[in-house]
Write a protein that holds these residues in place. Sequence first.
Motif, PDB file in Angstrom:
ATOM      1  N   PRO A   9      29.679  27.138  87.071  1.00 15.56           N
ATOM      2  CA  PRO A   9      30.701  28.072  87.561  1.00 15.56           C
ATOM      3  C   PRO A   9      31.805  27.361  88.341  1.00 15.56           C
ATOM      4  O   PRO A   9      31.592  26.303  88.949  1.00 15.56           O
ATOM      5  N   LEU A  10      32.970  27.975  88.346  1.00 14.63           N
ATOM      6  CA  LEU A  10      34.138  27.390  89.002  1.00 14.63           C
ATOM      7  C   LEU A  10      33.905  27.146  90.492  1.00 14.63           C
ATOM      8  O   LEU A  10      34.344  26.138  91.036  1.00 14.63           O
ATOM      9  N   HIS A  11      33.182  28.048  91.148  1.00 12.01           N
ATOM     10  CA  HIS A  11      32.995  27.909  92.603  1.00 12.01           C
ATOM     11  C   HIS A  11      32.119  26.716  92.993  1.00 12.01           C
ATOM     12  O   HIS A  11      32.013  26.395  94.172  1.00 12.01           O
ATOM     13  N   SER A  15      35.139  18.775  94.197  1.00  9.96           N
ATOM     14  CA  SER A  15      36.288  18.259  94.942  1.00  9.96           C
ATOM     15  C   SER A  15      37.494  19.135  94.627  1.00  9.96           C
ATOM     16  O   SER A  15      37.488  19.893  93.654  1.00  9.96           O
ATOM     17  N   VAL A  16      38.522  18.996  95.444  1.00 10.14           N
ATOM     18  CA  VAL A  16      39.751  19.730  95.197  1.00 10.14           C
ATOM     19  C   VAL A  16      40.358  19.277  93.864  1.00 10.14           C
ATOM     20  O   VAL A  16      40.857  20.084  93.086  1.00 10.14           O
ATOM     21  N   GLY A  17      40.259  17.997  93.588  1.00  8.99           N
ATOM     22  CA  GLY A  17      40.785  17.459  92.332  1.00  8.99           C
ATOM     23  C   GLY A  17      40.096  18.070  91.127  1.00  8.99           C
ATOM     24  O   GLY A  17      40.748  18.420  90.143  1.00  8.99           O
ATOM     25  N   GLU A  18      38.783  18.204  91.187  1.00  5.24           N
ATOM     26  CA  GLU A  18      38.049  18.799  90.074  1.00  5.24           C
ATOM     27  C   GLU A  18      38.440  20.272  89.896  1.00  5.24           C
ATOM     28  O   GLU A  18      38.602  20.751  88.771  1.00  5.24           O
ATOM     29  N   LEU A  19      38.610  20.982  90.998  1.00  2.83           N
ATOM     30  CA  LEU A  19      39.036  22.375  90.938  1.00  2.83           C
ATOM     31  C   LEU A  19      40.417  22.489  90.285  1.00  2.83           C
ATOM     32  O   LEU A  19      40.625  23.299  89.391  1.00  2.83           O
ATOM     33  N   LEU A  20      41.352  21.656  90.728  1.00  2.00           N
ATOM     34  CA  LEU A  20      42.712  21.696  90.182  1.00  2.00           C
ATOM     35  C   LEU A  20      42.745  21.334  88.701  1.00  2.00           C
ATOM     36  O   LEU A  20      43.450  21.965  87.915  1.00  2.00           O
ATOM     37  N   LYS A  21      41.970  20.321  88.297  1.00  2.00           N
ATOM     38  CA  LYS A  21      41.912  19.947  86.878  1.00  2.00           C
ATOM     39  C   LYS A  21      41.312  21.063  86.044  1.00  2.00           C
ATOM     40  O   LYS A  21      41.772  21.346  84.936  1.00  2.00           O
ATOM     41  N   SER A  22      40.304  21.724  86.582  1.00  2.00           N
ATOM     42  CA  SER A  22      39.670  22.829  85.859  1.00  2.00           C
ATOM     43  C   SER A  22      40.640  23.985  85.686  1.00  2.00           C
ATOM     44  O   SER A  22      40.740  24.573  84.596  1.00  2.00           O
ATOM     45  N   LEU A  23      41.364  24.324  86.736  1.00  2.00           N
ATOM     46  CA  LEU A  23      42.359  25.395  86.655  1.00  2.00           C
ATOM     47  C   LEU A  23      43.491  25.022  85.707  1.00  2.00           C
ATOM     48  O   LEU A  23      43.943  25.842  84.905  1.00  2.00           O
ATOM     49  N   ARG A  24      43.936  23.775  85.785  1.00  2.00           N
ATOM     50  CA  ARG A  24      44.998  23.298  84.875  1.00  2.00           C
ATOM     51  C   ARG A  24      44.575  23.444  83.422  1.00  2.00           C
ATOM     52  O   ARG A  24      45.318  23.962  82.590  1.00  2.00           O
ATOM     53  N   ASP A  25      43.345  23.035  83.120  1.00  2.00           N
ATOM     54  CA  ASP A  25      42.873  23.102  81.743  1.00  2.00           C
ATOM     55  C   ASP A  25      42.661  24.543  81.287  1.00  2.00           C
ATOM     56  O   ASP A  25      42.908  24.870  80.122  1.00  2.00           O
ATOM     57  N   ALA A  26      42.228  25.417  82.183  1.00  2.00           N
ATOM     58  CA  ALA A  26      42.078  26.832  81.835  1.00  2.00           C
ATOM     59  C   ALA A  26      43.444  27.441  81.535  1.00  2.00           C
ATOM     60  O   ALA A  26      43.588  28.235  80.594  1.00  2.00           O
ATOM     61  N   ILE A  51      33.584  25.065  84.624  1.00  2.00           N
ATOM     62  CA  ILE A  51      33.839  23.626  84.699  1.00  2.00           C
ATOM     63  C   ILE A  51      32.922  22.968  83.683  1.00  2.00           C
ATOM     64  O   ILE A  51      31.694  23.073  83.777  1.00  2.00           O
ATOM     65  N   ALA A  52      33.495  22.332  82.694  1.00  2.00           N
ATOM     66  CA  ALA A  52      32.731  21.669  81.641  1.00  2.00           C
ATOM     67  C   ALA A  52      32.505  20.210  82.006  1.00  2.00           C
ATOM     68  O   ALA A  52      33.374  19.571  82.591  1.00  2.00           O
ATOM     69  N   GLU A  53      31.355  19.722  81.656  1.00  2.00           N
ATOM     70  CA  GLU A  53      31.067  18.297  81.831  1.00  2.00           C
ATOM     71  C   GLU A  53      31.644  17.584  80.615  1.00  2.00           C
ATOM     72  O   GLU A  53      31.082  17.641  79.528  1.00  2.00           O
ATOM     73  N   ALA A  54      32.792  16.966  80.799  1.00  2.00           N
ATOM     74  CA  ALA A  54      33.511  16.331  79.688  1.00  2.00           C
ATOM     75  C   ALA A  54      32.695  15.184  79.102  1.00  2.00           C
ATOM     76  O   ALA A  54      32.214  14.314  79.827  1.00  2.00           O
TER      77      ALA A  54
END
Length: 93
Positions: A9-11, A15-26, A51-54
Motif C-alpha cells: 500500500p501507498l502509506h 521515504s519521501v522519495g519513494e512516495l514521490l516516485k510512486s505518485l509520479r508513476d501513478a 508501490i510496486a517492487e520494480a
Amino acid sequence: IVVSLASRPLHTHRSVGELLKSLRDAIRGHKSLLEDGKILYRDISENNIIIAEAANKGDPKGMLIDLDLAKELDSLLSGAVYVLPILTYVIAV
C-alpha cells in the motif's frame, strides 16, 4: 491465470522519495490510460495506488489498481451501477 505483483500500500512508503516516485508513476499511468487508451480513471485514492517492487531499474514504482469505475470515453455507459428512482405521476382527468 493469476498474476501476483509484489507490491504494498501507498502509506507504507519508506521515504519521501519513494512516495514521490510512486505518485509520479501513478500520474503517468493515469495520463497513459486517458491519452493512449481513451479510458478515464475515476477512483483515485490512497487505496488505489500501490508501490510496486520494480524488477528492473526504470520500471514504474507506483501503479493504479481497481478500474471498476473507469469509463471508456467512446462509450455511453460507464460500467458503474447507479440506481435511479422512478417517479410515477398520476394525472386526474
